[in-house]
Design a protein around this motif. Structure first.
Motif, PDB file in Angstrom:
ATOM      1  N   SER A 170     -11.266   3.992   2.722  1.00 56.50           N
ATOM      2  CA  SER A 170     -10.384   2.913   3.169  1.00 56.50           C
ATOM      3  C   SER A 170      -9.167   3.509   3.869  1.00 56.50           C
ATOM      4  O   SER A 170      -8.523   4.415   3.342  1.00 56.50           O
ATOM      5  N   LEU A 171      -8.859   3.001   5.030  1.00 55.43           N
ATOM      6  CA  LEU A 171      -7.685   3.469   5.772  1.00 55.43           C
ATOM      7  C   LEU A 171      -6.780   2.290   6.088  1.00 55.43           C
ATOM      8  O   LEU A 171      -6.790   1.751   7.180  1.00 55.43           O
ATOM      9  N   GLU A 172      -6.018   1.876   5.099  1.00 59.68           N
ATOM     10  CA  GLU A 172      -5.067   0.780   5.254  1.00 59.68           C
ATOM     11  C   GLU A 172      -3.730   1.353   5.716  1.00 59.68           C
ATOM     12  O   GLU A 172      -3.384   2.473   5.355  1.00 59.68           O
ATOM     13  N   PRO A 173      -2.965   0.578   6.480  1.00 53.70           N
ATOM     14  CA  PRO A 173      -1.626   1.053   6.842  1.00 53.70           C
ATOM     15  C   PRO A 173      -0.756   1.155   5.582  1.00 53.70           C
ATOM     16  O   PRO A 173      -0.707   0.229   4.782  1.00 53.70           O
ATOM     17  N   SER A 174      -0.129   2.281   5.393  1.00 52.67           N
ATOM     18  CA  SER A 174       0.721   2.506   4.215  1.00 52.67           C
ATOM     19  C   SER A 174       2.113   1.952   4.488  1.00 52.67           C
ATOM     20  O   SER A 174       2.736   2.289   5.487  1.00 52.67           O
ATOM     21  N   GLU A 175       2.584   1.116   3.578  1.00 55.98           N
ATOM     22  CA  GLU A 175       3.933   0.576   3.693  1.00 55.98           C
ATOM     23  C   GLU A 175       4.967   1.532   3.109  1.00 55.98           C
ATOM     24  O   GLU A 175       6.150   1.431   3.401  1.00 55.98           O
TER      25      GLU A 175
ATOM     26  N   LEU B 250      -2.814   3.785  -2.849  1.00 52.25           N
ATOM     27  CA  LEU B 250      -2.900   2.878  -3.993  1.00 52.25           C
ATOM     28  C   LEU B 250      -2.310   1.533  -3.593  1.00 52.25           C
ATOM     29  O   LEU B 250      -1.346   1.479  -2.826  1.00 52.25           O
ATOM     30  N   ALA B 251      -2.887   0.475  -4.145  1.00 50.71           N
ATOM     31  CA  ALA B 251      -2.301  -0.858  -3.995  1.00 50.71           C
ATOM     32  C   ALA B 251      -1.340  -1.039  -5.162  1.00 50.71           C
ATOM     33  O   ALA B 251      -1.694  -0.808  -6.315  1.00 50.71           O
ATOM     34  N   LEU B 252      -0.112  -1.437  -4.854  1.00 49.02           N
ATOM     35  CA  LEU B 252       0.925  -1.551  -5.870  1.00 49.02           C
ATOM     36  C   LEU B 252       1.612  -2.901  -5.708  1.00 49.02           C
ATOM     37  O   LEU B 252       2.056  -3.243  -4.602  1.00 49.02           O
ATOM     38  N   ALA B 253       1.704  -3.660  -6.784  1.00 49.45           N
ATOM     39  CA  ALA B 253       2.365  -4.965  -6.741  1.00 49.45           C
ATOM     40  C   ALA B 253       3.864  -4.785  -6.506  1.00 49.45           C
ATOM     41  O   ALA B 253       4.490  -3.887  -7.086  1.00 49.45           O
ATOM     42  N   ASP B 254       4.424  -5.652  -5.676  1.00 45.47           N
ATOM     43  CA  ASP B 254       5.863  -5.601  -5.401  1.00 45.47           C
ATOM     44  C   ASP B 254       6.691  -5.779  -6.673  1.00 45.47           C
ATOM     45  O   ASP B 254       7.825  -5.323  -6.741  1.00 45.47           O
ATOM     46  N   SER B 255       6.121  -6.422  -7.670  1.00 46.80           N
ATOM     47  CA  SER B 255       6.847  -6.658  -8.924  1.00 46.80           C
ATOM     48  C   SER B 255       7.199  -5.357  -9.651  1.00 46.80           C
ATOM     49  O   SER B 255       8.060  -5.359 -10.531  1.00 46.80           O
ATOM     50  N   HIS B 256       6.568  -4.256  -9.283  1.00 43.12           N
ATOM     51  CA  HIS B 256       6.844  -2.965  -9.929  1.00 43.12           C
ATOM     52  C   HIS B 256       7.980  -2.194  -9.252  1.00 43.12           C
ATOM     53  O   HIS B 256       8.407  -1.154  -9.767  1.00 43.12           O
TER      54      HIS B 256
ATOM     55  N   ILE C 216       0.855  -1.180   0.000  1.00 43.12           N
ATOM     56  CA  ILE C 216       0.000   0.000   0.000  1.00 43.12           C
ATOM     57  C   ILE C 216       0.897   1.238   0.000  1.00 43.12           C
ATOM     58  O   ILE C 216       1.768   1.391   0.854  1.00 43.12           O
ATOM     59  N   VAL C 217       0.677   2.105  -0.971  1.00 38.43           N
ATOM     60  CA  VAL C 217       1.466   3.326  -1.126  1.00 38.43           C
ATOM     61  C   VAL C 217       0.546   4.518  -0.934  1.00 38.43           C
ATOM     62  O   VAL C 217      -0.552   4.562  -1.472  1.00 38.43           O
ATOM     63  N   ARG C 218       1.000   5.491  -0.160  1.00 35.63           N
ATOM     64  CA  ARG C 218       0.272   6.742   0.003  1.00 35.63           C
ATOM     65  C   ARG C 218       1.072   7.853  -0.652  1.00 35.63           C
ATOM     66  O   ARG C 218       2.266   8.017  -0.390  1.00 35.63           O
ATOM     67  N   ILE C 219       0.403   8.603  -1.513  1.00 39.14           N
ATOM     68  CA  ILE C 219       0.980   9.849  -2.025  1.00 39.14           C
ATOM     69  C   ILE C 219       0.335  10.939  -1.187  1.00 39.14           C
ATOM     70  O   ILE C 219      -0.892  11.092  -1.200  1.00 39.14           O
ATOM     71  N   MET C 220       1.143  11.653  -0.439  1.00 42.05           N
ATOM     72  CA  MET C 220       0.608  12.651   0.482  1.00 42.05           C
ATOM     73  C   MET C 220      -0.278  13.637  -0.272  1.00 42.05           C
ATOM     74  O   MET C 220       0.081  14.128  -1.335  1.00 42.05           O
ATOM     75  N   GLY C 221      -1.457  13.887   0.275  1.00 44.96           N
ATOM     76  CA  GLY C 221      -2.393  14.821  -0.313  1.00 44.96           C
ATOM     77  C   GLY C 221      -3.267  14.222  -1.399  1.00 44.96           C
ATOM     78  O   GLY C 221      -4.136  14.906  -1.934  1.00 44.96           O
TER      79      GLY C 221
END
Length: 92
Positions: A62-67, A11-17, A2-7
């Motif tokens: 949705s409030l997932e913990p951002s990695e 987004l869910a992003l596959a580790d393969s990227h 899980i990636v957060r862009i501040m503001g």
């Protein structure tokens, strides 16, 4: 991941990227070290754009913990530098 862009949100992003994103991250680090402000801005926006393209937006409620937390698109070079880890913005 899980990636957060501040503001903007998460987004869910596959580790393969991560390898592709690390190439842009390495360019960004080099530009920051050399003081290339224009190059930094271009590469930083390209990195964020690629995260948006590759990721799947999570619902606003949705409030997932951002990695991974990335700076907002209008962040300054100094603000981005403050968020850097030993390996840049992107792990790996």
């Amino acid at each position: 991941m899980i990636v957060r862009i501040m503001g903007e949100g998460q987004l869910a992003l596959a580790d393969s990227h991560l390898a592709e994103l690390n190439k842009l991250d390495n360019e960004l680090l080099a530009e920051m070290e050399s003081g290339d402000g224009a190059g930094f801005r271009t590469t930083f926006h390209a990195l964020l754009a690629r995260v948006r393209e590759l990721g799947t937006p999570l619902p606003d409620d949705s409030l997932e913990p951002s990695e991974l937390i990335l700076p907002s698109p209008d962040a300054t070079l100094e603000e981005v530098r403050d968020m850097l880890r030993d390996d840049g913005l992107i792990p790996g």
